[in-house]
Structure formats: C-alpha cells, structure tokens
Scaffold this motif. Structure first.
Motif, short mmCIF file in Angstrom:
data_model
loop_
_atom_site.label_atom_id
_atom_site.label_comp_id
_atom_site.label_asym_id
_atom_site.label_seq_id
_atom_site.Cartn_x
_atom_site.Cartn_y
_atom_site.Cartn_z
N MET A 1 0.83 -1.20 0.00
CA MET A 1 0.00 0.00 0.00
C MET A 1 0.87 1.25 0.00
O MET A 1 1.91 1.28 0.64
N SER A 2 0.40 2.28 -0.74
CA SER A 2 1.13 3.55 -0.78
C SER A 2 0.17 4.69 -1.06
O SER A 2 -0.93 4.48 -1.58
N GLY A 3 0.61 5.91 -0.72
CA GLY A 3 -0.19 7.11 -1.01
C GLY A 3 -1.33 7.29 -0.03
O GLY A 3 -1.12 7.39 1.17
N THR A 4 -2.55 7.30 -0.55
CA THR A 4 -3.73 7.40 0.30
C THR A 4 -4.52 6.11 0.19
O THR A 4 -4.40 5.37 -0.78
N ILE A 5 -5.33 5.87 1.19
CA ILE A 5 -6.19 4.70 1.19
C ILE A 5 -7.64 5.15 1.35
O ILE A 5 -7.91 6.23 1.88
N GLN A 6 -8.54 4.31 0.88
CA GLN A 6 -9.97 4.52 1.07
C GLN A 6 -10.48 3.44 2.00
O GLN A 6 -10.24 2.25 1.74
N LEU A 7 -11.14 3.83 3.07
CA LEU A 7 -11.74 2.87 3.99
C LEU A 7 -13.25 3.00 3.89
O LEU A 7 -13.79 4.12 3.93
N ASN A 8 -13.91 1.86 3.75
CA ASN A 8 -15.36 1.84 3.60
C ASN A 8 -15.98 0.75 4.46
O ASN A 8 -15.35 -0.29 4.69
N LYS A 9 -17.22 0.98 4.87
CA LYS A 9 -17.97 -0.05 5.55
C LYS A 9 -18.41 -1.09 4.52
O LYS A 9 -18.71 -0.74 3.39
N ILE A 10 -18.45 -2.35 4.94
CA ILE A 10 -19.03 -3.41 4.12
C ILE A 10 -20.30 -3.83 4.83
O ILE A 10 -20.26 -4.24 5.99
N LYS A 11 -21.39 -3.69 4.16
CA LYS A 11 -22.70 -4.01 4.79
C LYS A 11 -22.97 -5.49 4.75
O LYS A 11 -22.60 -6.18 3.85
#
Length: 114
Positions: free
Chosen positions: A104-114
């Motif tokens: 992983m590098s830079g920025t990450i996206q974190l999301n909920k998984i329903k």
C-alpha cells in the motif's frame, strides 16, 4: 462489522471485533486518508477522531492484525508478526487481501461493508 481498505486498485478486507474502539473507527467511515510506513512491519494512519479503548482487548499483533496504538492515536495494519506493546489494542483481523498491505502507498480509502 467488516471494512474494506483500497490502495493502488487492490482491496484488503478486515473483520472488526465488537470492541468500543472498533465501533468508533467504523462510525468514522467512509474515509480517504494518507498513511505511512512505520518500521518494517506495519502501515499506520491517524483517524480524524481518537478511538475509545474501553472494552477493547490488548493486541498480540501478528501478520494481518488491525490494531490501535492509543498513545499516538493511530490505527496500525500489520503485515509481519509483531507481538504486544503497552497501549496497543486489537481492532480486528484481515480476512482477505493480506498480501496487499505491505504494498500500500499514497492514500487509502476505507469503507464499511454491509
């Protein structure tokens, strides 16, 4: 509770435990956030709001552990075994995409998984 972490087109999925710190992190999603390497075994990022460690188990971090280091208020994704440390709390574990954490590098996206 499950979350996805997307970086460089790859997705890593973590299953969170039922602790207060995990619930606090989950409530802050979705997030797009910068993160960084720390040492040679983990990636870290700082959530916008500190997490409460009430009812949160201490971590014995291994490859794939998602943890919270309370003294610095950062979330840690381990990609090598680590062990325990004062102030390190377990949030959950990787259930898919473990091989992507170290890249992983830079920025990450974190999301909920329903």
């Amino acid at each position: 509770m499950k979350i996805s972490v997307v970086s460089n087109g790859n997705t890593t999925i973590f299953e969170l435990n039922d602790s207060q710190a995990s619930k606090d992190l989950y409530s802050q999603l979705p997030l797009t956030i910068a993160f960084e390497n720390y040492g040679n075994n983990e990636k870290i990022f700082y959530p916008p709001t500190k997490l409460s460690v009430n009812n949160t188990p201490k971590a014995n971090a291994k490859n794939g552990t998602l943890a919270y280091y309370a003294p610095w208020a950062d979330v840690v994704m381990f990609y090598k075994d680590f062990g325990s440390a004062s102030g390190l709390y377990e949030l959950g574990e990787c259930i898919s995409g473990l091989e992507y954490i170290s890249k992983m590098s830079g920025t990450i996206q974190l999301n909920k998984i329903k």
